[in-house]
Design a protein around this motif. Structure first.
Motif, PDB file in Angstrom:
ATOM      1  N   LYS A   7      -2.260 -35.829  33.149  1.00 57.18           N
ATOM      2  CA  LYS A   7      -2.354 -37.283  33.209  1.00 57.18           C
ATOM      3  C   LYS A   7      -2.880 -37.889  31.910  1.00 57.18           C
ATOM      4  CE  LYS A   7      -2.851 -37.412  38.217  1.00 57.18           C
ATOM      5  NZ  LYS A   7      -3.615 -37.922  39.367  1.00 57.18           N
ATOM      6  N   ASP A   8      -2.490 -37.217  30.805  1.00 59.98           N
ATOM      7  CA  ASP A   8      -2.852 -37.717  29.475  1.00 59.98           C
ATOM      8  C   ASP A   8      -1.681 -38.540  28.961  1.00 59.98           C
ATOM      9  OD1 ASP A   8      -3.635 -38.206  26.916  1.00 59.98           O
ATOM     10  OD2 ASP A   8      -4.103 -36.111  26.402  1.00 59.98           O
ATOM     11  N   GLU A   9      -1.604 -39.781  29.439  1.00 55.62           N
ATOM     12  CA  GLU A   9      -0.453 -40.616  29.148  1.00 55.62           C
ATOM     13  C   GLU A   9      -0.332 -40.969  27.665  1.00 55.62           C
ATOM     14  OE1 GLU A   9       1.837 -41.159  31.201  1.00 55.62           O
ATOM     15  OE2 GLU A   9       0.810 -40.236  32.907  1.00 55.62           O
ATOM     16  N   ALA A  10      -1.451 -41.117  26.996  1.00 56.81           N
ATOM     17  CA  ALA A  10      -1.419 -41.474  25.577  1.00 56.81           C
ATOM     18  C   ALA A  10      -0.758 -40.363  24.762  1.00 56.81           C
ATOM     19  CB  ALA A  10      -2.834 -41.737  25.063  1.00 56.81           C
ATOM     20  N   THR A  11      -1.194 -39.121  25.014  1.00 58.50           N
ATOM     21  CA  THR A  11      -0.601 -37.984  24.293  1.00 58.50           C
ATOM     22  C   THR A  11       0.876 -37.845  24.648  1.00 58.50           C
ATOM     23  OG1 THR A  11      -2.711 -36.818  24.243  1.00 58.50           O
ATOM     24  CG2 THR A  11      -0.714 -35.499  23.939  1.00 58.50           C
ATOM     25  N   ALA A  12       1.184 -38.009  25.937  1.00 57.70           N
ATOM     26  CA  ALA A  12       2.579 -37.904  26.362  1.00 57.70           C
ATOM     27  C   ALA A  12       3.446 -38.955  25.670  1.00 57.70           C
ATOM     28  CB  ALA A  12       2.676 -38.042  27.867  1.00 57.70           C
ATOM     29  N   ALA A  13       2.910 -40.176  25.543  1.00 51.94           N
ATOM     30  CA  ALA A  13       3.668 -41.245  24.900  1.00 51.94           C
ATOM     31  C   ALA A  13       3.913 -40.934  23.425  1.00 51.94           C
ATOM     32  CB  ALA A  13       2.922 -42.564  25.047  1.00 51.94           C
ATOM     33  N   THR A  14       2.879 -40.412  22.759  1.00 49.91           N
ATOM     34  CA  THR A  14       3.032 -40.046  21.348  1.00 49.91           C
ATOM     35  C   THR A  14       4.089 -38.968  21.168  1.00 49.91           C
ATOM     36  OG1 THR A  14       0.719 -40.601  20.909  1.00 49.91           O
ATOM     37  CG2 THR A  14       1.831 -39.171  19.320  1.00 49.91           C
ATOM     38  N   LEU A  15       4.019 -37.962  22.039  1.00 53.35           N
ATOM     39  CA  LEU A  15       4.987 -36.870  21.950  1.00 53.35           C
ATOM     40  C   LEU A  15       6.407 -37.357  22.261  1.00 53.35           C
ATOM     41  CD1 LEU A  15       2.906 -34.054  23.708  1.00 53.35           C
ATOM     42  CD2 LEU A  15       3.573 -34.126  21.280  1.00 53.35           C
TER      43      LEU A  15
END
Length: 425
Positions: A65-73
């Motif tokens: 649930k690390d949306e920020a990292t997922a969005a960056t990736l």
């Protein structure tokens, strides 16, 4: 076709060999283009690996649930997805440019090939036979031939310049010559007789080096068919896209075929007579060998052609062509030149060339050495054994008699039911 890896490893040697051909250096430009292409390949590989890695990381980030990292990736993957097609397209374009440049460069001459600009710089290797002494002024074949069946006027009226109708006695002699050559090469020298296609596709002509550089020398028939300029094209392409075992080599092929050439670069040359025609017959020899056998095979092939001339009792000489007179695909060429008393000069009747692996790379023709997994390119050789029309010319001029008749060489008489002389009509 040249190996870009060898050019990268020996650019100075490559340019030095081109200089012997009278060509400007090109290694630096080729290597630079190849470096740009390889850089794009590397970028594509790294980008694909990173895309795969980032895609996996997206799943892990979402699981945590690390949306920020997922969005960056996800943004990184999107950028890579957008960039990769452009990289691949550019790499393909550069690859096609490199292939086109390499395909336009002739084979490199072997070390023993003499440097020179044209036929005046060719090197005499040996002379065979003594020209006959005539008790009369010898005539040209185009004066001897018409009463025997060389019909230049009807051939030209039917098809245009450089076409001849051969009929009657001359036609019988022409047929006998071709049969004698085929029998000699197949029965005495182990060449496998073939009846190959006369129409071939672009890829076959590319493989033996006629395309794309010499398209104007060919006759096109249909969307993707050309008439062969020599049976070398058909016979050499027998091994196209094949991997042979070492035990299958050498392969030796021969064929008697019509040949068709536009003679685009021969305007004004040999416009009279039977020397330079748009359509002619030739017995061709082709050898497919391992690299370590090609030197001996070149000598063997040339000796086979010489044997035909010797058997016919025709004086001739062997010439080693200089770099400026050698064909596009050849690494070394021997020309056999027959004596024509009517012209009082030697004229080419056979060319025997070793092409090393130049044609094999264009055809992707390989073999697997015994006990090895890796494959290597074969070496190809080709030669005339002989040009039938020019041999007919040589027989007419060398065996002419004062009364206009022509004596028949002994070896041809069995093919003519014992006939020993051609009498004019």
């Amino acid at each position: 076709m040249h190996d870009i890896r060898l050019i990268r490893e020996n650019p100075n040697a490559f340019d030095a060999a081109l200089a012997k051909r009278g060509l400007a250096p090109s290694a630096a430009a080729l290597v630079s283009l190849d470096e740009r292409r390889r850089a794009l390949i590397t970028e594509a590989q790294i980008g694909q690996a990173r895309r795969n890695e980032a895609s996996k990381a997206i799943g892990a980030a979402k699981a945590q649930k690390d949306e920020a990292t997922a969005a960056t990736l996800m943004a990184e993957v999107a950028a890579l997805k957008e960039r990769m097609p452009a990289v691949e397209a550019e790499e393909k374009t550069l690859g096609e440019q490199l292939t086109a440049l390499l395909a336009a460069i002739p084979n490199l001459p072997l070390a023993d090939v003499p440097e020179g600009a044209d036929e005046d710089d060719n090197q005499l290797v040996a002379e065979h036979g003594t020209p006959r002494t005539f008790g009369f002024a010898p005539k040209l074949h185009d004066d001897i031939g018409p009463p025997l069946g060389l019909d230049f006027e009807t051939g030209a009226a039917m098809s245009g310049a450089r076409f001849t109708l051969v009929r009657g006695r001359a036609a019988k002699l022409h047929r006998a010559l071709g049969q004698f050559m085929l029998d000699t090469l197949s029965e005495q020298h182990g060449y496998e007789e073939c009846v190959p296609p006369l129409l071939v596709k672009y890829d076959a002509l590319f493989g033996t080096g006629q395309m794309p550089k010499f398209a104007e020398d060919l006759f096109k028939a249909g969307d993707d068919h050309w008439l062969i300029p020599t049976a070398e094209v058909s016979l050499t392409n027998i091994v196209r896209e094949k991997i042979l075992s070492e035990q299958e080599l050498p392969l030796r092929f021969t064929a008697l075929t019509p040949c068709f050439r536009s003679e685009a670069g021969a305007a004004g040359r040999d416009t009279r007579g039977f020397i330079r025609q748009h359509q002619f017959e030739k017995v061709e020899m082709v050898s497919i060998v391992t690299p370590d056998a090609s030197e001996d095979e070149h000598e063997r092939m040339t000796a086979c052609a010489e044997g035909v001339l010797d058997a016919l009792g025709l004086p001739f000489r062997r010439m080693k062509l200089c770099t400026g007179d050698m064909g596009f695909t050849a690494a070394r060429t021997y020309d056999l030149e027959v004596w024509l008393p009517g012209q009082a000069r030697y004229r080419e009747i056979s060319s025997c060339s070793t092409c090393t692996d130049f044609q094999a790379r264009r055809m992707n023709a390989r073999y697997r050495p015994d006990g090895e997994k890796a494959t290597r390119f074969v070496h190809t050789l080709n030669g005339s054994g002989l040009a039938v029309g020019r041999t007919l010319v040589a027989v007419l001029e060398n065996y002419q008699q004062e009364d206009g008749s022509v004596a028949i060489p002994d070896v041809l008489q069995p093919y003519l039911k014992g006939l020993n002389r051609l009498e004019p009509a």
